[in-house]
Write a protein that holds these residues in place. Structure first.
Motif, mmCIF file in Angstrom:
data_model
loop_
_atom_site.group_PDB
_atom_site.id
_atom_site.type_symbol
_atom_site.label_atom_id
_atom_site.label_comp_id
_atom_site.label_asym_id
_atom_site.label_seq_id
_atom_site.Cartn_x
_atom_site.Cartn_y
_atom_site.Cartn_z
ATOM 1 N N VAL A 102 0.858 -1.184 0.000
ATOM 2 C CA VAL A 102 0.000 0.000 0.000
ATOM 3 C C VAL A 102 0.895 1.236 0.000
ATOM 4 C CG1 VAL A 102 -1.736 1.317 1.257
ATOM 5 C CG2 VAL A 102 -1.863 -1.187 1.213
ATOM 6 N N ALA A 103 0.782 2.032 -1.058
ATOM 7 C CA ALA A 103 1.539 3.283 -1.174
ATOM 8 C C ALA A 103 0.554 4.355 -1.630
ATOM 9 C CB ALA A 103 2.688 3.134 -2.160
ATOM 10 N N LEU A 104 -0.093 5.006 -0.686
ATOM 11 C CA LEU A 104 -1.145 5.961 -1.001
ATOM 12 C C LEU A 104 -0.571 7.277 -1.525
ATOM 13 C CD1 LEU A 104 -3.598 5.477 2.012
ATOM 14 C CD2 LEU A 104 -3.539 4.282 -0.183
ATOM 15 N N GLY A 105 -1.314 7.893 -2.438
ATOM 16 C CA GLY A 105 -0.899 9.174 -2.989
ATOM 17 C C GLY A 105 -1.401 10.332 -2.145
ATOM 18 N N VAL A 106 -1.422 11.498 -2.749
ATOM 19 C CA VAL A 106 -1.893 12.699 -2.062
ATOM 20 C C VAL A 106 -3.382 12.540 -1.746
ATOM 21 C CG1 VAL A 106 -2.217 15.188 -2.269
ATOM 22 C CG2 VAL A 106 -0.182 14.107 -3.253
ATOM 23 N N PRO A 107 -3.813 12.859 -0.528
ATOM 24 C CA PRO A 107 -5.231 12.689 -0.194
ATOM 25 C C PRO A 107 -6.135 13.612 -1.020
ATOM 26 C CG PRO A 107 -4.077 13.881 1.547
ATOM 27 C CD PRO A 107 -3.038 13.369 0.613
ATOM 28 N N THR A 108 -7.324 13.116 -1.334
ATOM 29 C CA THR A 108 -8.306 13.925 -2.049
ATOM 30 C C THR A 108 -8.917 14.935 -1.076
ATOM 31 O OG1 THR A 108 -10.116 12.419 -1.516
ATOM 32 C CG2 THR A 108 -8.847 11.951 -3.514
ATOM 33 N N GLU A 109 -9.710 15.850 -1.637
ATOM 34 C CA GLU A 109 -10.380 16.832 -0.785
ATOM 35 C C GLU A 109 -11.312 16.135 0.203
ATOM 36 O OE1 GLU A 109 -9.806 20.087 -0.483
ATOM 37 O OE2 GLU A 109 -8.132 19.695 -1.863
ATOM 38 N N ARG A 110 -11.981 15.097 -0.251
ATOM 39 C CA ARG A 110 -12.877 14.354 0.644
ATOM 40 C C ARG A 110 -12.078 13.682 1.762
ATOM 41 N NH1 ARG A 110 -14.876 9.246 1.498
ATOM 42 N NH2 ARG A 110 -17.044 9.168 2.234
ATOM 43 N N GLU A 111 -10.946 13.069 1.405
ATOM 44 C CA GLU A 111 -10.128 12.395 2.406
ATOM 45 C C GLU A 111 -9.555 13.381 3.423
ATOM 46 O OE1 GLU A 111 -8.512 8.496 -0.073
ATOM 47 O OE2 GLU A 111 -7.484 10.410 -0.286
ATOM 48 N N LYS A 112 -9.270 14.592 2.964
ATOM 49 C CA LYS A 112 -8.750 15.605 3.893
ATOM 50 C C LYS A 112 -9.770 15.966 4.973
ATOM 51 C CE LYS A 112 -5.599 17.800 0.583
ATOM 52 N NZ LYS A 112 -5.344 19.019 -0.230
ATOM 53 N N SER A 113 -11.053 15.776 4.659
ATOM 54 C CA SER A 113 -12.109 16.126 5.621
ATOM 55 C C SER A 113 -12.450 14.965 6.553
ATOM 56 C CB SER A 113 -13.372 16.570 4.873
ATOM 57 O OG SER A 113 -13.989 15.466 4.216
ATOM 58 N N GLN A 114 -11.888 13.784 6.289
ATOM 59 C CA GLN A 114 -12.183 12.614 7.114
ATOM 60 C C GLN A 114 -11.381 12.636 8.410
ATOM 61 O OE1 GLN A 114 -11.007 9.412 4.525
ATOM 62 N NE2 GLN A 114 -12.989 9.288 3.494
ATOM 63 N N MET A 115 -11.761 11.736 9.329
ATOM 64 C CA MET A 115 -10.882 11.452 10.451
ATOM 65 C C MET A 115 -9.534 11.021 9.880
ATOM 66 S SD MET A 115 -11.235 8.538 13.438
ATOM 67 C CE MET A 115 -10.764 7.201 12.336
ATOM 68 N N TYR A 116 -8.448 11.501 10.441
ATOM 69 C CA TYR A 116 -7.155 11.333 9.792
ATOM 70 C C TYR A 116 -6.840 9.873 9.446
ATOM 71 C CZ TYR A 116 -2.257 11.237 8.750
ATOM 72 O OH TYR A 116 -1.065 11.006 8.119
ATOM 73 N N TYR A 117 -7.098 8.955 10.357
ATOM 74 C CA TYR A 117 -6.724 7.552 10.143
ATOM 75 C C TYR A 117 -7.655 6.839 9.155
ATOM 76 C CZ TYR A 117 -4.267 8.498 14.532
ATOM 77 O OH TYR A 117 -3.475 9.049 15.496
ATOM 78 N N GLN A 118 -8.743 7.477 8.798
ATOM 79 C CA GLN A 118 -9.802 6.802 8.058
ATOM 80 C C GLN A 118 -9.353 6.254 6.704
ATOM 81 O OE1 GLN A 118 -13.402 9.065 8.177
ATOM 82 N NE2 GLN A 118 -14.457 7.816 6.653
ATOM 83 N N ARG A 119 -8.480 6.976 5.999
ATOM 84 C CA ARG A 119 -8.066 6.518 4.670
ATOM 85 C C ARG A 119 -7.103 5.334 4.737
ATOM 86 N NH1 ARG A 119 -3.172 9.707 2.374
ATOM 87 N NH2 ARG A 119 -4.144 9.278 0.365
ATOM 88 N N TYR A 120 -6.524 5.089 5.905
ATOM 89 C CA TYR A 120 -5.595 3.971 6.054
ATOM 90 C C TYR A 120 -6.281 2.697 6.560
ATOM 91 C CZ TYR A 120 -2.092 7.640 5.561
ATOM 92 O OH TYR A 120 -1.346 8.676 5.083
ATOM 93 N N ILE A 121 -7.311 2.862 7.355
ATOM 94 C CA ILE A 121 -7.963 1.709 7.988
ATOM 95 C C ILE A 121 -8.481 0.686 6.981
ATOM 96 C CG2 ILE A 121 -9.975 1.030 9.382
ATOM 97 C CD1 ILE A 121 -9.428 3.529 11.116
ATOM 98 N N PRO A 122 -9.095 1.089 5.848
ATOM 99 C CA PRO A 122 -9.576 0.081 4.900
ATOM 100 C C PRO A 122 -8.482 -0.815 4.319
ATOM 101 C CG PRO A 122 -10.577 2.207 4.436
ATOM 102 C CD PRO A 122 -9.490 2.452 5.431
ATOM 103 N N HIS A 123 -7.237 -0.370 4.416
ATOM 104 C CA HIS A 123 -6.128 -1.138 3.836
ATOM 105 C C HIS A 123 -5.497 -2.117 4.832
ATOM 106 C CE1 HIS A 123 -6.145 1.284 0.172
ATOM 107 N NE2 HIS A 123 -6.281 2.352 0.954
ATOM 108 N N LEU A 124 -5.944 -2.119 6.070
ATOM 109 C CA LEU A 124 -5.383 -3.048 7.053
ATOM 110 C C LEU A 124 -5.693 -4.486 6.639
ATOM 111 C CD1 LEU A 124 -6.255 -1.176 10.377
ATOM 112 C CD2 LEU A 124 -4.011 -1.373 9.284
#
Length: 295
Positions: A102-124
């Motif tokens: 998993v090598a995530l790119g720059v967060p989208t505008e939607r991801e920037k508004s999420q709880m910070y850890y939220q974009r990483y949790i689905p990849h666990l």
């Protein structure tokens, strides 16, 4: 006088097992104290030492599939420290269906508004998976802090709550391992110059990378604060000195293997079926488009 025979003959270790023990012994001396400089490891010797580790990685993979283990490995460190190189050596002999990078790119505008850890949790990882994060949620403690993409309040909140988040990850049954790759200032500068002149590596250079030298000590302070807050007994950081990339790769893989309580999975010999007879099959007279033989 004849020597007395022992109660049982000790089973002799195979060459692969001996090489693995030696590799693990080498890494065990490197943690807790800085590594002593070693002679440069030639490619042939590196490949020889890597092979038994790859065999163990396949054994680990088979155990993960059977046991349903969930493993998450975080790779962080300075730019040019060699995160991608270690990940490549870990994954090159195992299945991408089990070992997922998993090598995530720059967060989208939607991801920037999420709880910070939220974009990483689905990849666990789920059962039977290993997830390797090539940079992770620790972006907030590093590049986001140094480059001003996160406020001081956001950074302090991250440092305060991350041990609790990782406690929850571990509590869910995930084996969490964190590696920090450290490269010297002069070696980092040398690798940046190589990336600028080697056309195979120019894609690795970005405006953000160029700040690594200009903000070297800012990154050092950010690293120190991150370690102070998140290097816990439950979820420790393991430091991998990586000026010597080949030794770093071997030592990191050997150490990773030593942390997982895997066992050999019994494997029955495969009985291959007899090749099918040609019978009445005829090769078609078809104009196949063969690619040019340039090599």
């Amino acid at each position: 006088m004849a020597k007395k025979k022992g109660k049982g003959k000790k089973k002799k270790k195979s060459k692969v097992e001996r090489n693995l023990v030696q590799a693990q012994a080498e890494v065990s001396t490197g943690f807790g104290v800085p590594w002593e400089p070693q002679p440069k490891l030639k490619r042939k010797e590196f490949d020889k030492k890597l092979r038994p580790l790859h065999i163990e990685m396949v054994k680990l993979q088979e155990w993960i599939k059977v046991s349903g283990a969930k493993i998450c490995v975080v790779f962080e460190g300075r730019d040019t420290a060699g995160k991608g190189g270690i990940i490549k050596r870990i994954t090159e002999r195992v299945s991408p269906r089990v070992f997922r990078v998993v090598a995530l790119g720059v967060p989208t505008e939607r991801e920037k508004s999420q709880m910070y850890y939220q974009r990483y949790i689905p990849h666990l990882p789920a059962a039977g998976e290993v997830v390797l994060f090539d940079r992770s949620w620790y972006n907030r403690a590093g590049v986001e802090r140094v480059m001003g993409f996160a406020t001081d309040e956001q950074v302090q909140t991250f440092l305060r709550y991350t041990p609790g988040v990782e406690h929850a990850i571990i509590g869910s049954g995930i084996i969490l391992i964190k590696y920090w790759l450290e490269v010297g200032k002069e070696m980092q500068a040398k690798r940046f110059r190589e990336r600028d002149t080697d056309l195979r590596k120019i894609w690795k250079l970005s405006p953000m990378d160029l700040e690594a030298q200009a903000r070297w000590y800012d990154y050092s302070r950010a690293r120190d604060a991150m370690f102070a807050a998140t290097d816990t007994p439950e979820s420790p950081w393991y430091v991998v000195p990586s000026d010597d990339q080949r030794r770093a790769r071997l030592n990191c893989i050997a150490h990773f293997l030593s942390l997982i309580p895997y066992e050999d999975v019994p494997r029955k010999p495969i009985k291959f079926p007899k090749p099918q007879e040609k019978g009445d099959y005829q090769e078609p007279d078809y104009p196949y488009r063969y690619l040019p033989a340039k090599y």
